[in-house]
Design a protein around this motif. Structure first.
Motif, short mmCIF file in Angstrom:
data_model
loop_
_atom_site.label_atom_id
_atom_site.label_comp_id
_atom_site.label_asym_id
_atom_site.label_seq_id
_atom_site.Cartn_x
_atom_site.Cartn_y
_atom_site.Cartn_z
N ILE A 5 16.18 -11.77 -55.34
CA ILE A 5 16.28 -11.61 -56.79
C ILE A 5 15.00 -10.96 -57.31
CG2 ILE A 5 16.56 -12.78 -59.00
CD1 ILE A 5 17.84 -15.13 -57.41
N VAL A 6 15.14 -9.77 -57.85
CA VAL A 6 13.98 -9.11 -58.45
C VAL A 6 13.68 -9.80 -59.78
CG1 VAL A 6 13.10 -6.94 -59.39
CG2 VAL A 6 14.54 -6.92 -57.35
N GLY A 7 12.42 -10.19 -59.96
CA GLY A 7 12.03 -10.82 -61.23
C GLY A 7 11.96 -12.32 -61.17
N ALA A 8 12.26 -12.93 -60.02
CA ALA A 8 12.17 -14.39 -59.92
C ALA A 8 10.76 -14.80 -59.48
CB ALA A 8 13.21 -14.92 -58.95
N ASP A 9 10.50 -16.09 -59.61
CA ASP A 9 9.14 -16.60 -59.34
C ASP A 9 9.19 -17.69 -58.27
OD1 ASP A 9 6.37 -16.93 -59.92
OD2 ASP A 9 6.83 -18.68 -61.15
N LEU A 10 10.22 -17.66 -57.43
CA LEU A 10 10.48 -18.75 -56.48
C LEU A 10 9.21 -19.19 -55.75
CD1 LEU A 10 12.89 -20.40 -55.31
CD2 LEU A 10 13.13 -18.64 -53.56
N ARG A 11 8.94 -20.48 -55.78
CA ARG A 11 7.72 -21.04 -55.22
C ARG A 11 7.97 -21.66 -53.86
NH1 ARG A 11 3.37 -21.09 -58.87
NH2 ARG A 11 3.94 -19.56 -60.44
N GLY A 12 6.86 -21.92 -53.15
CA GLY A 12 6.94 -22.53 -51.83
C GLY A 12 6.77 -24.04 -51.88
N GLN A 27 2.41 -20.08 -54.29
CA GLN A 27 2.85 -18.77 -53.80
C GLN A 27 4.16 -18.39 -54.52
OE1 GLN A 27 1.86 -18.24 -49.85
NE2 GLN A 27 3.32 -16.60 -49.44
N SER A 28 4.22 -17.19 -55.05
CA SER A 28 5.42 -16.75 -55.79
C SER A 28 6.08 -15.59 -55.07
CB SER A 28 5.02 -16.31 -57.20
OG SER A 28 6.08 -15.58 -57.78
N ILE A 29 7.41 -15.64 -55.02
CA ILE A 29 8.16 -14.56 -54.36
C ILE A 29 7.96 -13.22 -55.08
CG2 ILE A 29 10.35 -14.76 -55.63
CD1 ILE A 29 11.76 -14.55 -52.85
N SER A 30 7.46 -13.30 -56.34
CA SER A 30 7.25 -12.07 -57.10
C SER A 30 6.13 -11.22 -56.48
CB SER A 30 6.92 -12.39 -58.56
OG SER A 30 5.72 -13.13 -58.61
N THR A 31 5.34 -11.83 -55.58
CA THR A 31 4.27 -11.05 -54.94
C THR A 31 4.82 -10.21 -53.78
OG1 THR A 31 3.76 -12.88 -53.47
CG2 THR A 31 2.48 -12.73 -55.51
N LEU A 32 6.07 -10.48 -53.37
CA LEU A 32 6.69 -9.66 -52.32
C LEU A 32 7.48 -8.54 -52.98
CD1 LEU A 32 8.27 -12.52 -50.14
CD2 LEU A 32 6.02 -11.46 -49.88
N SER A 33 7.44 -7.37 -52.41
CA SER A 33 8.25 -6.28 -52.98
C SER A 33 9.62 -6.30 -52.31
CB SER A 33 7.58 -4.93 -52.78
OG SER A 33 8.47 -3.95 -53.28
N LEU A 34 10.56 -7.06 -52.89
CA LEU A 34 11.89 -7.19 -52.28
C LEU A 34 12.62 -5.85 -52.16
CD1 LEU A 34 13.11 -10.55 -53.89
CD2 LEU A 34 12.15 -10.18 -51.62
N PRO A 35 12.56 -4.95 -53.16
CA PRO A 35 13.23 -3.65 -52.97
C PRO A 35 12.69 -2.89 -51.75
CG PRO A 35 12.76 -4.00 -55.28
CD PRO A 35 12.07 -5.12 -54.54
N ASP A 36 11.36 -2.91 -51.54
CA ASP A 36 10.80 -2.22 -50.37
C ASP A 36 11.26 -2.87 -49.07
OD1 ASP A 36 9.49 -0.45 -51.95
OD2 ASP A 36 7.55 -1.51 -51.87
N MET A 37 11.38 -4.20 -49.09
CA MET A 37 11.77 -4.91 -47.87
C MET A 37 13.25 -4.75 -47.57
SD MET A 37 9.75 -8.46 -48.62
CE MET A 37 10.53 -9.42 -47.33
N LEU A 38 14.10 -4.67 -48.62
CA LEU A 38 15.53 -4.85 -48.39
C LEU A 38 16.42 -3.66 -48.72
CD1 LEU A 38 15.85 -8.50 -49.79
CD2 LEU A 38 15.90 -7.79 -47.39
N ASN A 39 16.02 -2.81 -49.66
CA ASN A 39 16.95 -1.76 -50.11
C ASN A 39 17.49 -0.91 -48.96
OD1 ASN A 39 16.74 -2.59 -52.71
ND2 ASN A 39 15.69 -0.80 -53.49
N HIS A 40 16.62 -0.61 -47.97
CA HIS A 40 17.06 0.29 -46.89
C HIS A 40 17.98 -0.39 -45.88
CE1 HIS A 40 13.63 -1.79 -45.19
NE2 HIS A 40 14.01 -1.39 -43.99
N VAL A 41 18.07 -1.73 -45.90
CA VAL A 41 18.99 -2.38 -44.95
C VAL A 41 20.27 -2.87 -45.63
CG1 VAL A 41 17.25 -3.10 -43.28
CG2 VAL A 41 17.80 -4.63 -45.17
N LEU A 42 20.37 -2.76 -46.94
CA LEU A 42 21.55 -3.24 -47.65
C LEU A 42 22.51 -2.09 -47.93
CD1 LEU A 42 19.92 -5.55 -50.36
CD2 LEU A 42 21.03 -6.24 -48.21
N PRO A 43 23.79 -2.24 -47.56
CA PRO A 43 24.75 -1.19 -47.91
C PRO A 43 24.81 -0.89 -49.40
CG PRO A 43 25.66 -2.54 -46.18
CD PRO A 43 24.36 -3.20 -46.59
N THR A 44 24.53 -1.85 -50.26
CA THR A 44 24.49 -1.55 -51.70
C THR A 44 23.27 -0.71 -52.03
OG1 THR A 44 23.26 -3.59 -52.11
CG2 THR A 44 25.65 -3.68 -52.44
#
Ligand SMILES: NC(=O)c1ccc[n+]([C@@H]2O[C@H](COP(=O)([O-])OP(=O)(O)OC[C@H]3O[C@@H](n4cnc5c(N)ncnc54)[C@H](O)[C@@H]3O)[C@@H](O)[C@H]2O)c1
Length: 284
Positions: free
Chosen positions: A187-194, A203-220
């Motif tokens: 989820i882009v924009g979430a703050d999920l904690r550990g 630690q917040s998931i917002s520090t990870l770039s999810l689009p960079d990590m996932l966009n190229h492996v997702l058919p969407t």
């Protein structure tokens, strides 16, 4: 306004996905109670939505917090139509081999207390009000409810357990109360904690770039935002526009489930085909 006159209670509604659900529910005409442990997040909600929301500060690990939240909801808005269990924490993909002996028991207990017991207790506290309103329950699961590598064993097991909870409650409460789930991907924009037990509470998931990590492996080709997922929560909450569904889980996996065995260069064939045609169509 598809939720006109409806009343919802959202756990973890002060941030990320939960906040987007609250915003969308209010925009659709609902009034919303929010149980969250973040006093700052609750204050922000109140400032933004005024009387359409009521915040209850509490911890989803305790039945008393849920009872207080349901009581405040009914006291303020007169009823409860839809419970959204959503508050959760992540394990930052900590693998079993890396979970230290002196942390593993506390880490497991914390993960299951929030992600699983937090939903069970919410349902228990809300049951009388939901029976009265012939209401709905919606639980936030995750890709980790069906697939590996969306977390480590603690998170993955907790989200698989949420699937069991949805199915069992759907069975026990039909035909009076519908129980369904949404399984979001990243989820882009979430703050999920550990987990605090692993020292990851800040630690917040917002520090990870999810689009960079996932966009190229997702058919969407696209990781969704919290706002994009919120529509699905309207779908399961509305009384007018759905078929009679219970025990279902919307699996938003970005096409992960149809990716196939071969790590294909997604979209490359289409690009090749249409680019070639475009070249061939060029006037001589
Ligand atoms: N962020 C993602 O990429 C992702 C992906 C799939 C599923 N999910 C799930 O979505 C749900 C929402 O997560 P998010 O990403 O929006 O996180 P978030 O941290 O932005 O929001 C979670 C909210 O829950 C509250 N909360 C956490 N523990 C609590 C507790 N013990 N008592 C009361 N409130 C508590 C937090 O204060 C926060 O307001 C979780 O169930 C999570 O597992 C998230």
């Amino acid at each position: 306004m598809r939720l006109n006159g409806e009343v919802a209670l959202v756990t973890g509604g002060a941030s990320g996905l939960g906040r987007a659900i609250v915003d969308r529910y209010v925009a659709e005409g609902a009034r919303v109670a929010v149980l969250d442990r973040s006093s700052a997040g609750l204050a922000k909600l109140k400032a933004d939505h005024g009387d359409a929301v009521v915040g209850i500060e509490g911890d989803v690990r305790f039945l008393d917090s849920h009872k207080q939240a349901v009581a405040r909801c009914v006291e303020t808005f007169g009823k409860l139509d839809c419970l959204v269990g959503n508050a959760g924490v992540w394990d930052y993909m900590a693998q079993l081999v890396d979970l230290a002996d002196d942390r593993i028991e506390a880490a497991f207990d914390e993960m299951f207390s929030i992600n699983v017991k937090g939903y069970l207790l919410a349902a228990k506290a809300a049951l009388p009000a939901l029976y009265k309103s012939k209401g709905r329950v919606i639980f936030t699961a995750s890709n980790a409810a069906f697939y590996t590598s969306g977390g480590g064993p603690l998170y993955t097991a907790s989200k698989h357990a949420v699937v069991g909870l949805i199915k069992q409650l759907a069975y026990e409460w039909g035909p009076y109360i519908r129980v369904n789930g949404i399984a979001p991907g990243g989820i882009v924009g979430a703050d999920l904690r550990g987990l605090e037990a692993l020292g990851l509470q800040d630690q917040s998931i917002s520090t990870l770039s999810l689009p960079d990590m996932l966009n190229h492996v997702l058919p969407t080709g696209e990781v969704a935002t919290a706002e994009q997922y919120a529509g699905a929560y309207v779908f399961f909450a509305t009384r007018a526009e759905t078929v009679p569904l219970t025990g279902s889980i919307l699996d938003f996996n970005g096409g992960w489930g149809v990716r196939g065995l071969i790590d294909a260069n997604l979209g490359a064939e289409l690009e090749k085909h249409f680019c070639e045609q475009a070249v061939r169509r060029e006037p001589a």
